[in-house]
Design an enzyme around this catalytic site. Structure first.
Site, short mmCIF file in Angstrom:
data_model
loop_
_atom_site.label_atom_id
_atom_site.label_comp_id
_atom_site.label_asym_id
_atom_site.label_seq_id
_atom_site.Cartn_x
_atom_site.Cartn_y
_atom_site.Cartn_z
N ASP A 89 -13.06 -4.72 -2.23
CA ASP A 89 -12.97 -4.52 -0.79
C ASP A 89 -14.33 -4.84 -0.20
O ASP A 89 -15.31 -4.12 -0.43
CB ASP A 89 -12.55 -3.09 -0.46
CG ASP A 89 -11.13 -2.79 -0.90
OD1 ASP A 89 -10.32 -3.74 -0.98
OD2 ASP A 89 -10.82 -1.62 -1.17
N ASP B 57 0.86 -1.18 0.00
CA ASP B 57 0.00 0.00 0.00
C ASP B 57 0.90 1.24 0.00
O ASP B 57 1.79 1.35 0.85
CB ASP B 57 -0.89 0.02 1.24
CG ASP B 57 -1.96 -1.06 1.20
OD1 ASP B 57 -2.25 -1.56 0.10
OD2 ASP B 57 -2.50 -1.39 2.27
#
Length: 255
Positions: A130, A11
């Site tokens: 997600d 990330d």
């Protein structure tokens, strides 16, 4: 026999690799280029880079680090973060990425999936999902890079998988928000439920905390790969540790 993939996830925020827990409280864990090179040398099958602030801020992934990654690794890598057009994707692929991943932009404009697939081939188009399980329903969330912008779309994961398959996606990453950063195992129940409708390669994400978690996800589900972050960033396990454990359990992997 299916060869399973081990995929470190990085990330990215403000030019650094960060990691949070359940998409909150992100802390810096290292350099993008240094970690990419490290994981490539250790034997990762692929790498995935998520610019987590891009979609939340209405921007596209910053290009300067994409070409730097391409210069230091010799394995496939995927880039995500606010990719909203064929032009955005072309620029990233031309800088050396092998795939682009879209989440919020696809939810906001599903036809983008079809456009990218026609232009670059379905093998380049990854759909990031997600998913948060609420009252036994699995909902898609958007703009998850920042807890202040993350929100439910009201779309169920099963419905979205069928939609993106029809539109030409090539691969799906199933990221359990309930499991993210918890290091207590992948969401086996979720993965098996979604596999009943998914005909594309599926990557498990969220929850890896030890070697057995990788063994379990490959033994108990049909996923093609397992994506993880914290377990590798912490230095507690290397990719070779994980692969040795999988090989000992007779799970087919790339050495």
């Amino acid at each position: 026999m299916l060869t399973r993939r081990i995929i470190p996830c990085l990330d990215v925020k403000d030019g650094k690799v960060v990691k949070g827990v359940q998409f909150k409280n992100h802390k810096i864990v290292g350099s993008i280029v240094d970690l990419a090179k490290k994981y490539s040398i250790e034997g990762a099958d692929e790498l995935v880079f998520y610019d987590i602030s891009a979609s939340t801020e209405g921007k596209t992934v910053k290009k300067e680090w994409v070409s730097k990654i391409s210069d230091v690794i010799n394995i496939p890598f995927c880039v995500a973060g606010g990719i909203k057009s064929v032009g955005d994707a072309r620029e990233i692929l031309n800088l050396g990425a092998d795939k682009v991943s879209i989440n919020t932009p696809a939810l906001e404009n599903p036809n983008l999936i079809n456009q990218l697939s026609k232009e670059f081939g379905s093998q380049c188009v990854v759909i990031g999902m997600d998913i948060k399980t609420i009252d036994k329903q699995n909902y898609l969330f958007a703009k998850t890079g920042n807890e202040s912008t993350a929100h439910s779309t009201g779309i169920t994961a099963l419905d979205w998988i069928e939609t993106v398959q029809d539109l030409g996606a090539g691969e799906i990453v199933i990221n359990s928000m309930n499991k993210d950063g918890m290091r207590n195992g992948y969401d086996i129940e979720l993965l098996n439920k979604l596999s009943t409708v998914c005909t594309l390669p599926m990557i498990a994400s969220g929850g890896a905390g030890n070697k057995e978690d990788f063994v379990n996800v490959f033994k108990e589900t049909s996923v093609d790969g397992a994506l993880a972050a914290s377990i590798f960033h912490s230095g507690e396990y290397t990719i070779s540790h994980i692969k040795s454990s999988l090989k000992n359990k007779k799970i087919n992997i790339r050495i």
